[in-house]
Write a protein that holds these residues in place. Structure first.
Motif, mmCIF file in Angstrom:
data_model
loop_
_atom_site.group_PDB
_atom_site.id
_atom_site.type_symbol
_atom_site.label_atom_id
_atom_site.label_comp_id
_atom_site.label_asym_id
_atom_site.label_seq_id
_atom_site.Cartn_x
_atom_site.Cartn_y
_atom_site.Cartn_z
ATOM 1 N N UNK A 1 -1.026 11.200 -11.966
ATOM 2 C CA UNK A 1 -1.425 9.791 -11.939
ATOM 3 C C UNK A 1 -0.444 8.955 -11.130
ATOM 4 N N UNK A 2 0.822 9.357 -11.122
ATOM 5 C CA UNK A 2 1.859 8.565 -10.455
ATOM 6 C C UNK A 2 2.110 9.000 -9.009
ATOM 7 N N UNK A 3 1.373 9.980 -8.531
ATOM 8 C CA UNK A 3 1.602 10.488 -7.172
ATOM 9 C C UNK A 3 1.437 9.407 -6.104
ATOM 10 N N UNK A 4 0.430 8.500 -6.190
ATOM 11 C CA UNK A 4 0.306 7.466 -5.139
ATOM 12 C C UNK A 4 1.469 6.489 -5.077
ATOM 13 N N UNK A 5 2.302 6.445 -6.121
ATOM 14 C CA UNK A 5 3.396 5.465 -6.170
ATOM 15 C C UNK A 5 4.613 6.034 -5.450
ATOM 16 N N UNK A 6 4.560 5.990 -4.135
ATOM 17 C CA UNK A 6 5.597 6.635 -3.319
ATOM 18 C C UNK A 6 6.958 5.953 -3.412
ATOM 19 N N UNK A 7 6.970 4.645 -3.752
ATOM 20 C CA UNK A 7 8.229 3.888 -3.747
ATOM 21 C C UNK A 7 8.622 3.387 -5.136
ATOM 22 N N UNK A 8 8.043 3.972 -6.171
ATOM 23 C CA UNK A 8 8.337 3.504 -7.529
ATOM 24 C C UNK A 8 9.776 3.831 -7.918
ATOM 25 N N UNK A 9 10.468 2.800 -8.437
ATOM 26 C CA UNK A 9 11.865 2.959 -8.854
ATOM 27 C C UNK A 9 12.046 2.765 -10.353
#
Length: 364
Positions: A138-146
């Motif tokens: 589910x979190x794969x599209x969040x390339x820049x999540x910190x």
């Protein structure tokens, strides 16, 4: 001194101009505590910060369509609403969004494509919901999540998320089941650069003997470690199988007895075996043909110097024959055939250098 003051004044003016430009591009809308059931219409399309907290918004299909209009949004706050599920492509057009806060709702379902399009998202807050489980994809599209906050949910097992730039993770307030299924998350927390916030209170709820242990340091049994290693081996093996199938155009093979991570070596071996077998078959078919060709060329045309050598030799033989009076007719015939077989002129005619002795005697 005057130059220094001038430089300081110039620098301050530049800062003021930057701040004024930032304030001009930053458009805020605050609709908190309005008891809105739907996202209100009439919001300017150039809004950058939108706060809809403490309302009755459910984020239904109508709300989702309305959100698509605000592509300049950088911050969106939906705390303390009535959202129960996040559907696919709920925020797909918000490609400038950097902060998304949906804490304090009743979210229990998060579909795998819920965060598609949020490529610039840096902070995601899903705390104080009713989330039971999460698919790590589910979190794969969040390339820049910190920053990822999953505090106070109902999560008991959680696989390591595929987030390369994650820096801060909050997991306390969940009923963690510290059995073998959580070992992957523990290894990831201990080997990655991610900071587990509130680590001391992020503890196991089951089994009883591991209560009050942090999920990052809970002592898992040896059986769990062996299962974890075997699971990793199976994952690598399946990756090797899939890569080989793609490269060989649906060529299937069984790697259960093959060495781990050596799919490329197996592929080379198969190709070499096929090539060697083809070469052997080709040689087996062509050898008789080549042999017959070799036999057919067993006699070849004499070179010029070889022909001269044969002529000289045969000339000497004819001179010696003139000295022999009692010559056998069979020997004479053999010599005659040798002359006709080997002494060949360029014009195609045979020069007979032998004079029959009997004919000479008859003429005399």
């Amino acid at each position: 001194m005057k130059v220094t003051r001038f430089m300081f004044w110039l620098f301050s003016m530049l800062l003021l101009s930057v701040k004024s430009q930032a304030s001009e591009t930053e458009v805020k809308y605050n609709f908190t505590r309005r008891n809105y059931v739907l996202i209100p219409e009439g919001i300017s399309n150039n809004v950058t910060i939108l706060d809809l907290s403490y309302n009755q918004i459910t984020l239904n299909a109508s709300d989702t369509r309305l959100l698509q209009m605000y592509s300049l949004l950088t911050e969106l706050y939906l705390m303390e609403n009535n959202i129960t599920a996040l559907c696919n492509s709920s925020f797909s057009n918000l490609f400038n969004l950097e902060i998304l806060n949906i804490c304090g709702n009743s979210i229990s379902v998060i579909q795998q494509g819920s965060f598609v399009g949020l490529n610039k998202l840096k902070q995601l807050f899903l705390c104080q919901n009713k989330i039971l489980q999460l698919n790590p994809d589910t979190f794969v599209p969040l390339n820049n999540l910190k920053v990822l906050n999953l505090q106070d949910n109902l999560i008991s097992l959680f696989d390591a998320p595929q987030l390369l730039y994650l820096e801060l993770l909050t997991l306390d307030g969940n009923p963690w089941n510290c059995t073998c299924g959580l070992l992957e998350l523990q290894n990831w927390l201990n080997t990655s650069n991610v900071t587990l916030e509130n680590e001391s209170i992020t503890t196991c709820s089951y089994p009883d003997e591991l209560k009050h242990y942090s999920i990052k340091s809970a002592p898992f049994t040896t059986e769990c470690h062996s299962k974890f290693i075997s699971t990793i081996s199976e994952d690598f093996q399946s990756i090797g199988n899939s890569s080989f199938n793609n490269s060989s155009h649906n060529l299937t093979w069984n790697t259960e007895h093959g060495p781990l991570g050596k799919s490329w070596a197996f592929l080379v071996g198969v190709v070499a075996t096929v090539l060697l077998t083809s070469l052997l078959i080709f040689i087996a078919i062509k050898c008789p043909v080549w042999y017959n060709i070799l036999l057919s060329y067993n006699h070849h045309r004499l070179e010029e110097h070889e022909a001269e050598t044969y002529e000289n030799g045969l000339t000497r033989n004819t001179s010696s024959l003139s000295q022999v009076t009692d010559t056998n007719s069979e020997d004479t015939t053999v010599i005659f055939e040798q002359l006709h077989a080997f002494v060949v002129d360029d014009d195609g005619f045979i020069e007979d250098r032998y004079i029959d002795v009997n004919e000479v005697h008859e003429e005399k």
